[in-house]
Scaffold this motif. Structure first.
Motif: not given
Length: 300
Positions: A81-88, A139-153
């Protein structure tokens, strides 16, 4: 608007028992917060990190809003959960840079706690107006710049927790940037104005400004803010939430059970006793619950 504060919740916000308990408790102590001149930028609420001042020619809004979401972590998913919040947080940071939000905070609820606690974490996101609040989430705009792994998290965050509820609040008042000091720990007191006494209760909150300012001068608290419930509305829910900020857990505990401003009252209003103050407050509102929060993370 000024800097990146409100390290509150809100918040820094905010923030609350912002999800407020429905059961009205017995009369309490001085857990209501008054206010100085209205603040129109959450960064002017210094509830955490040092002041970082920036300038803008844009005039501040008349008020701003806090979306408060409470999370219950699923068994065995605390770290995930904390890992996900860190990406968010990265997503929120990008949204802040674009002006889509004003700030985002992650808090942990220290008390109440335990296996049967309704939630452990709270996110508070601040919006300048309904325009930003109602903007579509792409979603596509919000996740711009993230790695594929980060988007998955980020996309898998719902697998780590249950979103218990979502509430909307508007900022009512609080101490300003020049007066407030950084504070990581928050006391939150939910209060319900008695029927027909909302305006009188709010005037009462404002009348206590000098007392709370004196509490900052004496080092008892770092700052305060007050929030008004917008949605959902219910006769059983709190109408106002008062927040105290402290620099340490020890400082918070020293001013708990009950909160006591009798020394400050005597200094700024020698003609009024603490007992008189409490009696007047209890005639205007019912106490609806309290919580203790610790700030975990935030946008910068």
């Amino acid at each position: 608007m000024k800097n990146n504060l409100l390290r509150l919740l809100a918040v820094a916000l905010l923030l609350l028992c912002l999800g407020a308990t429905a059961n009205i408790m017995a009369q309490n102590t001085g857990n209501d917060l008054a206010s100085v001149e209205p603040i129109t930028d959450p960064h002017d609420l210094n509830f955490g990190e040092p002041v970082l001042s920036t300038e803008t020619s844009e005039p501040p809004a008349a008020t701003f809003y806090a979306v408060v979401e409470r999370m219950k972590v699923l068994p065995g998913m605390w770290d995930k959960y904390l890992e996900a919040e860190n990406v968010w947080k990265k997503i929120h940071q990008q949204s802040k840079a674009k002006g889509e939000i004003m700030d985002w905070f992650l808090f942990q609820c220290l008390y109440p706690g335990g296996t049967d606690a309704p939630y452990e974490f709270i996110t508070v996101t601040y919006y300048k107006s309904g325009k930003e609040l109602g903007a579509p989430f792409v979603w596509a705009e919000k996740t711009k710049g993230l790695t594929p792994a980060e988007v998955e998290i980020a996309d898998g965050a719902e697998k780590t927790r249950n979103l218990i509820d979502r509430h909307l609040y508007s900022f009512f008042n609080g101490c300003d940037q020049a007066t407030c000091k950084p504070g990581k720990y928050l006391q939150l007191f939910a209060n319900k104005a008695k029927p027909g006494k909302t305006s009188g209760y709010e005037k009462f909150l404002e009348d206590g400004t000098a007392m709370r300012l004196e509490a900052i001068k004496s080092g008892k608290i770092q700052g305060w803010s007050i929030w008004k419930r917008v949605y959902p509305g219910s006769p059983d829910l709190e109408t106002h939430t008062a927040v105290y900020a402290y620099e340490s857990l020890d400082a918070l505990l020293k001013n708990s059970a009950p909160v006591d401003f009798s020394a400050e009252m005597k200094k700024v209003k020698p003609g009024q006793t603490w007992e008189d103050f409490m009696k007047q407050m209890n005639e205007l509102r019912d106490f609806a619950g309290s919580e203790m929060w610790e700030q975990v993370d935030s946008t910068q």
